[in-house]
Design a protein around this motif. Structure first.
Motif, mmCIF file in Angstrom:
data_model
loop_
_atom_site.group_PDB
_atom_site.id
_atom_site.type_symbol
_atom_site.label_atom_id
_atom_site.label_comp_id
_atom_site.label_asym_id
_atom_site.label_seq_id
_atom_site.Cartn_x
_atom_site.Cartn_y
_atom_site.Cartn_z
ATOM 1 N N UNK A 91 0.842 -1.216 0.000
ATOM 2 C CA UNK A 91 0.000 0.000 0.000
ATOM 3 C C UNK A 91 0.869 1.255 0.000
ATOM 4 N N UNK A 92 0.614 2.109 -0.973
ATOM 5 C CA UNK A 92 1.320 3.383 -1.067
ATOM 6 C C UNK A 92 2.753 3.274 -1.552
ATOM 7 N N UNK A 93 3.191 2.068 -1.945
ATOM 8 C CA UNK A 93 4.601 1.894 -2.330
ATOM 9 C C UNK A 93 4.799 1.635 -3.810
ATOM 10 N N UNK A 94 3.707 1.573 -4.582
ATOM 11 C CA UNK A 94 3.858 1.229 -6.003
ATOM 12 C C UNK A 94 3.199 2.284 -6.882
ATOM 13 N N UNK A 95 3.958 2.739 -7.874
ATOM 14 C CA UNK A 95 3.407 3.666 -8.862
ATOM 15 C C UNK A 95 3.722 3.141 -10.257
ATOM 16 N N UNK A 96 2.702 3.148 -11.124
ATOM 17 C CA UNK A 96 2.860 2.671 -12.506
ATOM 18 C C UNK A 96 2.831 3.888 -13.426
ATOM 19 N N UNK A 97 3.764 3.959 -14.338
ATOM 20 C CA UNK A 97 3.790 5.103 -15.253
ATOM 21 C C UNK A 97 2.536 5.149 -16.114
ATOM 22 N N UNK A 98 1.984 6.341 -16.222
ATOM 23 C CA UNK A 98 0.809 6.532 -17.081
ATOM 24 C C UNK A 98 1.166 6.315 -18.560
ATOM 25 N N UNK A 99 2.457 6.333 -18.859
ATOM 26 C CA UNK A 99 2.880 6.140 -20.248
ATOM 27 C C UNK A 99 3.185 4.676 -20.593
ATOM 28 N N UNK A 100 3.122 3.795 -19.598
ATOM 29 C CA UNK A 100 3.431 2.375 -19.853
ATOM 30 C C UNK A 100 2.315 1.762 -20.706
ATOM 31 N N UNK A 101 2.715 0.996 -21.710
ATOM 32 C CA UNK A 101 1.700 0.351 -22.569
ATOM 33 C C UNK A 101 1.133 -0.888 -21.893
ATOM 34 N N UNK A 102 -0.148 -1.109 -22.126
ATOM 35 C CA UNK A 102 -0.824 -2.254 -21.510
ATOM 36 C C UNK A 102 -0.787 -3.453 -22.443
ATOM 37 N N UNK A 103 -0.514 -4.609 -21.860
ATOM 38 C CA UNK A 103 -0.647 -5.861 -22.614
ATOM 39 C C UNK A 103 -2.139 -6.192 -22.656
ATOM 40 N N UNK A 104 -2.664 -6.276 -23.856
ATOM 41 C CA UNK A 104 -4.093 -6.530 -24.071
ATOM 42 C C UNK A 104 -4.310 -8.025 -24.313
ATOM 43 N N UNK A 105 -5.563 -8.490 -24.247
ATOM 44 C CA UNK A 105 -5.813 -9.920 -24.526
ATOM 45 C C UNK A 105 -5.347 -10.331 -25.921
ATOM 46 N N UNK A 106 -5.266 -9.367 -26.831
ATOM 47 C CA UNK A 106 -4.827 -9.679 -28.197
ATOM 48 C C UNK A 106 -3.340 -10.049 -28.266
ATOM 49 N N UNK A 107 -2.558 -9.547 -27.334
ATOM 50 C CA UNK A 107 -1.103 -9.696 -27.476
ATOM 51 C C UNK A 107 -0.603 -11.125 -27.282
ATOM 52 N N UNK A 108 -1.066 -11.846 -26.229
ATOM 53 C CA UNK A 108 -0.655 -13.264 -26.153
ATOM 54 C C UNK A 108 -1.183 -14.070 -27.341
ATOM 55 N N UNK A 153 0.138 6.803 -12.409
ATOM 56 C CA UNK A 153 0.381 8.237 -12.227
ATOM 57 C C UNK A 153 1.609 8.692 -12.990
ATOM 58 N N UNK A 154 2.100 9.861 -12.609
ATOM 59 C CA UNK A 154 3.230 10.471 -13.313
ATOM 60 C C UNK A 154 4.542 9.947 -12.713
ATOM 61 N N UNK A 155 5.038 8.867 -13.293
ATOM 62 C CA UNK A 155 6.238 8.225 -12.743
ATOM 63 C C UNK A 155 7.492 9.047 -13.022
ATOM 64 N N UNK A 156 7.469 9.813 -14.099
ATOM 65 C CA UNK A 156 8.646 10.654 -14.387
ATOM 66 C C UNK A 156 8.791 11.705 -13.288
ATOM 67 N N UNK A 157 7.663 12.332 -12.940
ATOM 68 C CA UNK A 157 7.712 13.349 -11.875
ATOM 69 C C UNK A 157 8.139 12.718 -10.556
ATOM 70 N N UNK A 158 7.614 11.533 -10.260
ATOM 71 C CA UNK A 158 7.950 10.869 -8.992
ATOM 72 C C UNK A 158 9.439 10.515 -8.945
ATOM 73 N N UNK A 159 9.964 10.065 -10.084
ATOM 74 C CA UNK A 159 11.377 9.692 -10.152
ATOM 75 C C UNK A 159 12.259 10.917 -9.912
ATOM 76 N N UNK A 160 11.946 11.994 -10.605
ATOM 77 C CA UNK A 160 12.787 13.189 -10.465
ATOM 78 C C UNK A 160 12.618 13.849 -9.102
ATOM 79 N N UNK A 161 11.426 13.726 -8.523
ATOM 80 C CA UNK A 161 11.245 14.256 -7.162
ATOM 81 C C UNK A 161 12.144 13.479 -6.201
ATOM 82 N N UNK A 162 12.210 12.178 -6.385
ATOM 83 C CA UNK A 162 13.060 11.352 -5.509
ATOM 84 C C UNK A 162 14.529 11.725 -5.694
ATOM 85 N N UNK A 163 14.940 11.883 -6.948
ATOM 86 C CA UNK A 163 16.334 12.243 -7.238
ATOM 87 C C UNK A 163 16.660 13.606 -6.615
#
Ligand code: GDP
Ligand code: IMO
Ligand code: MG
Length: 436
Positions: free
Chosen positions: A105-122, A212-222
């Protein structure tokens, strides 16, 4: 002084961990150990084709999408935009961790720009593999290639799109209709859209709050001076550009993929750590110069339990290929090495290190580009004595048998990179760390 107060002038403490062979080098374990001294662990590329094993207190956890720092309660985790994210696979992984008592809880963030694997892909992964026949890549069938293909074709759906679930459902239905037309032409069973969406949509909805915005989170951490660890998946020999194409995965598995897959700047990378197994393994098809198709290969497979962490397939085994690893070190600016599974070589009467390739009477010092050439390459070996005393339990290099120290020293001399960590068992504490 212009630029003296910019972030570029700050010390770059952030570390990258890369596999330098064909994956499964033991990255998960090394990341878990290093994560103890980090604040943030970031997955950069690949997807649920990865299987990163962490063994803590006798309990084994295999992570496919979640960064391998997740078992440390103080560590936050990011899934960068270079990752192709399967919501169903992530849902299973989250359930397994919760069942094991790991609270994310509260420890995972997924980039909003990450592409989703759809049912079509497998589905398309299976169709492409079937169409290749004997020339199949031997993919993990997790839909990785087709998802990256949709990304490149600009027909993909990204995690950030989940803010509008009805629009995502419409788009996925359109992708299914399109994929079914292809599948039918290839004689592959088409998808039932309703059935496929019945499991995919709830899984997607479940992960939406984590996006969410993983780029912002990454640079905030840096900027806040936190310590970041970037987790490579697969290995450099599986890189889509410099690997054994076409028997590769569909992403850049080296330092390039870390930069493009997360939004970190090259100036902020302090150290690149390459992970190599003390021998070589490969899952799937493709050239493997040092492969042992005899009882020695079988012994490595059994002793090393070389069966895929994702698919359970037996891994092909062979001697350590220093030519391929040296190329990986050069291309990625590797500063230090983690040498894993040294214990698996215990008891071998002698060990061989591949120090050059021979092709058509010529000696090559780097792998040729074409697989057809690589298939014909003969390894040039240097043979070293093995050791008969187990390395497990060694607390420092001085505790290792002399032949094991000589084996490590030869690797370091050939690669001109120091071996900083030595794995002597699967557990978190079965690791020797040497001072830099
Ligand atoms: P990854 O994909 O690079 O994270 O590697 P995998 O987890 O797929 O495969 C590595 C396997 O080796 C796992 O089963 C690990 O638990 C195990 N392992 C890692 N380091 C060592 C080591 O030094 N010795 C032994 N015996 N096993 C190890
Ligand atoms: P980790 O991160 C080992 C291999 C597959 C196949 C090729 C393409 O655990 O080291 P894909 O499904 O990516 O299209 O398959 O790449 N492969 C791996 N081999 N370890 C991995 O990940 C792998 N990820 C993909 O076996 O040969
Ligand atoms: Mg693995």
């Amino acid at each position: 002084m212009p630029g003296s107060a910019t972030p570029a002038a700050l010390p770059a403490a952030h570390r990258v961990v890369l596999g330098l062979q064909w994956g499964d080098e033991g990255k998960g374990k090394i990341i878990d150990v290093l994560a103890a001294h980090c604040d943030l662990v970031v997955r950069c590329q690949g997807g649920a084709n990865a299987g990163h094993t962490v063994v803590v207190g006798g309990r084994k956890t295999v992570l496919h999408l979640l960064p391998s720092g997740i078992l440390h309660r103080h560590v936050r985790c990011l899934i960068g935009h270079g990752v192709v994210l399967d919501p169903v696979a992530l849902g299973h992984e989250l359930d397994e961790l919760a069942a094991g008592g790991c609270d994310i809880a509260g420890r995972l963030l997924i980039s909003e720009r990450a592409h989703l694997v759809l049912p079509t892909h497998p589905l398309l992964d299976r169709a492409y593999e079937a169409a290749r026949g004997a020339g199949k890549v031997g993919t993990t069938l997790r839909g990785i290639g087709p998802c990256y293909a949709d990304k490149a074709l600009r027909t993909g759906i990204r995690a950030g799109d989940l803010v509008d679930l009805p629009a995502v459902e419409r788009a996925v239905r359109a992708r299914i209709a399109h994929a079914n037309a292809l599948a039918q032409a290839w004689g592959v069973e088409p998808l039932d859209a309703d059935a496929a969406l019945a499991s995919w949509l709830p899984a997607a909805q479940r992960i939406a709050p984590l996006v969410g915005d993983a780029i912002a989170a990454l640079h905030a951490a840096v900027d806040a001076g936190q310590r970041v660890l970037f987790e490579g998946a697969q290995g450099v020999q599986l890189d889509i550009d410099v690997g054994t194409y076409p028997f590769v995965t569909s992403s850049n598995t080296g330092i390039g993929g870390v930069l493009t897959g997360t939004g970190i700047s090259h100036r902020q990378i302090g150290e690149v750590i390459g992970v190599i197994k003390a021998y070589t393994t490969r899952v799937g098809s493709g050239p493997f110069v040092t492969e042992l198709a005899d009882e020695r290969g079988e012994r490595l497979r059994q002793r090393g339990q070389e069966f895929g962490a994702t698919t359970g397939r037996p891994r092909r085994c062979g001697w350590l290929d220093l030519v391929a690893v040296r190329q990986a070190c050069r291309l990625n600016g590797v500063d230090a090495l983690a040498l894993t599974k040294l214990d698996i070589l215990d008891g071998e009467p002698e060990l061989a290190l591949c120090v050059a390739y021979r092709l058509d009477g010529r000696e090559l010092t780097a792998p040729p580009a074409r697989c057809a050439d690589l298939e014909r390459v003969q390894p040039v070996y240097e043979v070293l004595p093995g050791w008969q005393r187990p390395v497990s339990g060694a607390r420092g290099v001085a505790d290792l048998p002399e032949a094991a120290r000589a084996y490590i020293a030869r690797i370091e001399r050939f690669l001109a990179v120091p071996v900083r960590w030595i794995g002597t068992g699967a557990a978190r504490d079965a690791l020797i760390e040497r001072a830099p």
